[in-house]
Design an enzyme around this catalytic site. Structure first.
Site, mmCIF file in Angstrom:
data_model
loop_
_atom_site.group_PDB
_atom_site.id
_atom_site.type_symbol
_atom_site.label_atom_id
_atom_site.label_comp_id
_atom_site.label_asym_id
_atom_site.label_seq_id
_atom_site.Cartn_x
_atom_site.Cartn_y
_atom_site.Cartn_z
ATOM 1 N N PRO A 128 0.821 -1.226 0.000
ATOM 2 C CA PRO A 128 0.000 0.000 0.000
ATOM 3 C C PRO A 128 0.851 1.270 0.000
ATOM 4 C CG PRO A 128 -0.901 -1.603 1.528
ATOM 5 C CD PRO A 128 0.441 -2.122 1.106
ATOM 6 N N TYR A 129 1.939 1.250 0.754
ATOM 7 C CA TYR A 129 2.855 2.396 0.805
ATOM 8 C C TYR A 129 3.483 2.631 -0.564
ATOM 9 C CZ TYR A 129 7.256 4.830 1.908
ATOM 10 O OH TYR A 129 8.320 5.694 1.917
ATOM 11 N N TYR A 130 3.954 1.567 -1.204
ATOM 12 C CA TYR A 130 4.574 1.707 -2.517
ATOM 13 C C TYR A 130 3.566 2.147 -3.569
ATOM 14 C CZ TYR A 130 9.332 0.213 -1.600
ATOM 15 O OH TYR A 130 10.627 0.174 -1.172
#
Length: 215
Positions: A128-130
């Protein structure tokens, strides 16, 4: 240049504020979300603005007014859920781009993550961060702003060495936050970094030279 640092209270942000305050060519403005953070910077003689990245584009624009460039190094942090990552790392970044355009600020630098542009190389545990970084970077590329996307490897709190590797593609590596901040500052007026993104890790090339020789 008057440089607005969004996420100034973060670990890279604090390094940036310190470097910009020491730089005769630039003056920093700390963009933070808490009153006590703003007061801390003001007590050090640093201009600050209160901005909530989950607020409106207009509210963000008010915080940026008068700046000549924006450095976006804000993040939801490693202890938040994916919804905050979406709202801050992605939508907060995009709203800041929109606010910069409204304020007629041309220069925009964003701190992303190593290999965020290559889905095949994303860390499985941080997808999700990427994804947030990937699409924020894409939005910046399409924004019409004079952008630089800096994608550092694993972030370290140890002292910087002043020696880095900067390339459009690096497989893996880590780097002190201090060296990330120094690379950001070196990129502000370096035309070779305009409208491009690059991975950044510790290496063997002095930072000032590395940003002139990105391949």
């Amino acid at each position: 240049m008057n440089i607005a640092v969004v996420g100034a209270n973060g670990r890279i942000g604090k390094q940036l504020i310190k470097l910009l305050q020491q730089n005769e060519e630039h003056s920093p403005r700390a963009i933070v979300r808490k009153k006590e953070q703003a007061e801390t910077f003001q007590n050090k003689g640093i201009q600050s603005s209160l901005v909530d990245l989950e607020g409106t584009v207009e509210q963000i624009r008010e915080g940026l007014d008068g700046a000549d460039a924006v450095i976006f190094t804000a993040g939801s942090g490693g202890h938040t859920d994916s919804d905050k990552t979406l709202l801050v790392d992605l939508d907060g970044a995009v709203k800041t781009m929109e606010a910069a355009k409204q304020a007629e600020i041309k220069r925009f630098i964003i701190v992303s993550a190593l290999q965020a542009h290559n889905r095949e190389n994303w860390n499985e545990s941080l997808k999700p961060y990427y994804a947030a970084k990937h699409f924020a970077d894409k939005a910046l590329e399409q924004s019409g702003l004079t952008y630089t996307i800096i994608r550092p490897g694993g972030l370290l709190d140890e002292p910087g060495t002043g020696q880095v590797a900067a390339s459009e593609n690096l497989s893996r590596g880590s780097i002190p936050r201090e060296d990330v901040a120094k690379t950001v500052v070196a990129s502000i007026a370096e035309e070779h970094t305009y409208n491009r993104g690059f991975d950044l890790t510790s290496g063997s090339e002095p930072i000032e030279e590395a940003v002139k020789n990105i391949g």
